[in-house]
Design a protein around this motif. Structure first.
Motif, PDB file in Angstrom:
ATOM      1  N   UNK A  97       0.830  -1.207   0.000  1.00  0.00           N
ATOM      2  CA  UNK A  97       0.000   0.000   0.000  1.00  0.00           C
ATOM      3  C   UNK A  97       0.865   1.256   0.000  1.00  0.00           C
ATOM      4  N   UNK A  98       1.924   1.230   0.777  1.00  0.00           N
ATOM      5  CA  UNK A  98       2.832   2.379   0.799  1.00  0.00           C
ATOM      6  C   UNK A  98       3.450   2.586  -0.579  1.00  0.00           C
ATOM      7  N   UNK A 100       2.201   1.788  -3.511  1.00  0.00           N
ATOM      8  CA  UNK A 100       1.256   2.290  -4.524  1.00  0.00           C
ATOM      9  C   UNK A 100       0.754   3.690  -4.221  1.00  0.00           C
ATOM     10  N   UNK A 101       0.539   4.006  -2.937  1.00  0.00           N
ATOM     11  CA  UNK A 101      -0.129   5.276  -2.622  1.00  0.00           C
ATOM     12  C   UNK A 101       0.849   6.418  -2.368  1.00  0.00           C
ATOM     13  N   UNK A 102       2.072   6.104  -2.023  1.00  0.00           N
ATOM     14  CA  UNK A 102       3.040   7.168  -1.711  1.00  0.00           C
ATOM     15  C   UNK A 102       4.265   7.123  -2.634  1.00  0.00           C
ATOM     16  N   UNK A 105       3.354   7.313  -6.372  1.00  0.00           N
ATOM     17  CA  UNK A 105       2.813   8.672  -6.576  1.00  0.00           C
ATOM     18  C   UNK A 105       3.936   9.707  -6.561  1.00  0.00           C
ATOM     19  N   UNK A 109       5.106  12.148 -10.211  1.00  0.00           N
ATOM     20  CA  UNK A 109       5.234  13.597 -10.411  1.00  0.00           C
ATOM     21  C   UNK A 109       6.424  13.966 -11.291  1.00  0.00           C
ATOM     22  N   UNK A 115      -1.328  15.301 -14.661  1.00  0.00           N
ATOM     23  CA  UNK A 115      -2.518  14.765 -13.988  1.00  0.00           C
ATOM     24  C   UNK A 115      -3.057  15.751 -12.962  1.00  0.00           C
ATOM     25  N   UNK A 116      -2.156  16.510 -12.330  1.00  0.00           N
ATOM     26  CA  UNK A 116      -2.549  17.301 -11.161  1.00  0.00           C
ATOM     27  C   UNK A 116      -2.481  18.811 -11.369  1.00  0.00           C
ATOM     28  N   UNK A 126       7.042  20.353  -9.954  1.00  0.00           N
ATOM     29  CA  UNK A 126       6.820  19.003  -9.395  1.00  0.00           C
ATOM     30  C   UNK A 126       7.979  18.081  -9.785  1.00  0.00           C
ATOM     31  N   UNK A 133      11.605  13.760  -2.899  1.00  0.00           N
ATOM     32  CA  UNK A 133      10.473  12.969  -2.399  1.00  0.00           C
ATOM     33  C   UNK A 133      10.713  11.472  -2.525  1.00  0.00           C
TER      34      UNK A 133
END
Lengths: 205, 205
Positions: A97-98, A100-102, A105, A109, A115-116, A126, A133
């Motif tokens: 989960x970490x 895929x979600x962090x 992500x 960027x 996308x954002x 970004x 990051x």
């Protein structure tokens, strides 16, 4: 089964595990350079216009953590996740989960900023922050999340295929893998696996 | 068990499921207005400086999809996930993965843009795109992902708690829930559950 993939995408993780379990499967290239992921026939497969997607006898599965778990559960004798140990399984799912979600992500960027934001300068800003990051994410992975030698300890698992997939992106992300001793050791160990040696040529672009 | 949470965060999903299974648990507020999530004692709990984190007898679990799955597996009689049906379980995990890696991330660009850029104008341009991005995600959820009446069909599951949690953010995201008939029906059905009525006051800020 049939895996819809694009080279060097996170579909590699599912591809590795299909090899590891010895599944009967075929590959279907979704050519992002031709925007095939946005064409009507692929949107029938995955309306999110992403890869991976796994066609199974029961239907289609998307999202890497879900496909990885499905394969581990479908081939229990391969012991690719601690299926019957709730806390250990939670640690495996927490790790995926970490990613895929962090972590994914943070990486996205780099070249998917549109996308954002619709603003070119914003997108560039970004991109500029990606080394910091992704570097911070991998510092944490290196220090806290790899039990060793594999992510979960003595047993190779679905988490290893996923970590390896994102580790391969570090050079593009501007992060020095060699300064992350546990990640680097893990990466080199993964490169020696026959499953990866058999398929990695599909993912070099 | 002990749930570390902050009001109106995605920790609500885990909180709902703790209530649904009838777990013996306590709550620990992590006050983001005082940056408590970045203080040393909380970083011992969760070095990612986020909520939720669930203290269990075996150790700490983070990441919403992992906590939800852990609770479903730990209380199997509550039937909160199709644990023994690999394809149906994959659909549940796919849904939760989409929420954490795409929908929550789309929402996070509303007020957490500083994670991905240091530039004020860039951050403002991300905020401006949130209604479109979150709107697109929820359009897809509304059209394709809710079997009805619950996300997975006849049975309430961990997916419902997670969807409800992110649906509550729509007003702030600038997305009209009332234009999403299936999401709206689901939301109203959730609001009537006694589990939510017992705890929702912790999450109103």
């Amino acid at each position: 089964m049939r895996l819809y993939y694009s080279p060097n995408s996170c579909a590699l993780a599912s591809h590795i595990i299909l090899e590891e379990v010895g599944a009967d499967y075929s590959l279907e290239l979704v050519d992002f350079t031709k925007s095939e992921q946005k064409q009507a026939d692929y949107l029938e497969i995955n309306p999110k216009a992403r890869v991976p997607a796994l066609q199974t006898v029961d239907g289609i599965i998307t999202e890497t953590p879900s496909i990885l778990f499905f394969l581990a559960q479908s081939f229990p004798s391969k012991n690719l996740a601690p299926l019957d140990q709730p806390f250990k399984l939670a640690q495996a799912q927490e790790f995926n989960s970490y990613l895929c979600s962090t972590v994914h992500v943070a990486h996205a960027h780099l070249s998917r900023g549109a996308r954002w934001s619709n603003d070119e300068e914003a997108i560039a800003s970004m991109t500029a922050k990606v080394p910091e990051n992704v570097g911070n994410c991998f510092q944490l992975i290196d220090e806290k999340m790899i039990t060793g030698p594999w992510v979960l300890g003595e047993h190779f698992s679905i988490c290893d295929a996923y970590l390896y997939t994102l580790t391969r992106w570090l050079e593009r992300d501007g992060v020095e893998r060699e300064k992350l001793p546990n990640v680097n050791f893990h990466f080199q160990k993964m490169e020696k696996r026959s499953s990866i040696q058999r398929i990695i040529h599909y993912h070099e672009n």
